[in-house]
Design an enzyme around this catalytic site. Structure first.
Site: not given
Ligand code: GRF
Length: 188
Positions: A12-14, A85, A102, A104, A145, A174
């Site tokens: 969940g870093s994003n 996923l 999304n 990618h 995608d 990102e």
């Molecule tokens: C990231 O690399 C994003 O590009 C892809 O999945 C990964 C998610 O990482 N969709 P996080 O869970 O946000 O850390």
């Protein structure tokens, strides 16, 4: 107020970055976190920030109704996939037409599709000795995608970079770009 749902399956870093960038905004808020993996890091971020979260198991995602019901219950009007996923079903796509984004971790259409996620992507980029990689932010349809591309950002890859070092460069993109592209797209 636009109400975002963020879907994730991992650390969940994003998602955390989007939550933090939404703080203080009066036009967009993260209203819900959806996850298909009990105990995933994204759920802890939701808890820490007082954001409701719902775990929906993969088999429940298949029927789609439980998911759509939860989204409607929380008055969600945009969906952001951030490390989710699973494929989004056609009923969900129809319920949120051109409102699902999304990210990618590669320059689509290369290195995308079923099975191309996380370290698999960066290993394939490495195996092919690519001199550039990057991120793609796109609308989501019922194929992996495959939706219309909104934005891409690139990073130069050195011949000495390992897959892990490629991943680090991609993750920096990102963090730098995903929230602002989301906001620009939603507020267009
Ligand atoms: C990231 O690399 C994003 O590009 C892809 O999945 C990964 C998610 O990482 N969709 P996080 O869970 O946000 O850390």
């Amino acid at each position: 107020m636009i109400r975002l749902a963020i879907f994730g399956s991992g650390s969940g870093s994003n998602a955390l970055n989007i939550i933090e960038q939404c703080k203080g905004r009066h036009d967009i808020q993260v209203a819900l976190i959806i996850c298909n993996v009990e105990g995933a890091g994204i759920l802890q971020h939701a808890k820490n920030h007082g954001i409701p979260s719902v775990v929906i198991a993969n088999n429940e995602l298949k029927t789609e109704e439980p998911l759509i019901h939860v989204l409607q219950e929380h008055h969600v009007n945009w969906i952001v996939l951030a490390g989710f996923l699973r494929k989004i079903g056609s009923k969900t796509c129809q319920a949120f037409p051109n409102k699902i984004l999304n990210i990618h971790p590669a320059l689509l259409p290369k290195y995308g599709g079923k099975g191309m996620y996380g370290h698999f992507v960066h290993e394939a980029v490495y195996e092919n000795k690519e001199r550039q990689s990057g991120i793609t932010i796109h609308f989501v349809n019922e194929h992996y995608d495959d939706g219309n591309i909104i934005a891409q950002f690139t990073a130069d890859i050195d011949s000495t970079d390992s897959p892990k070092e490629i991943e680090t460069k991609v993750r920096e993109l990102e963090i730098a770009h995903f929230p602002s592209v989301i906001f620009e797209t939603i507020l267009k």
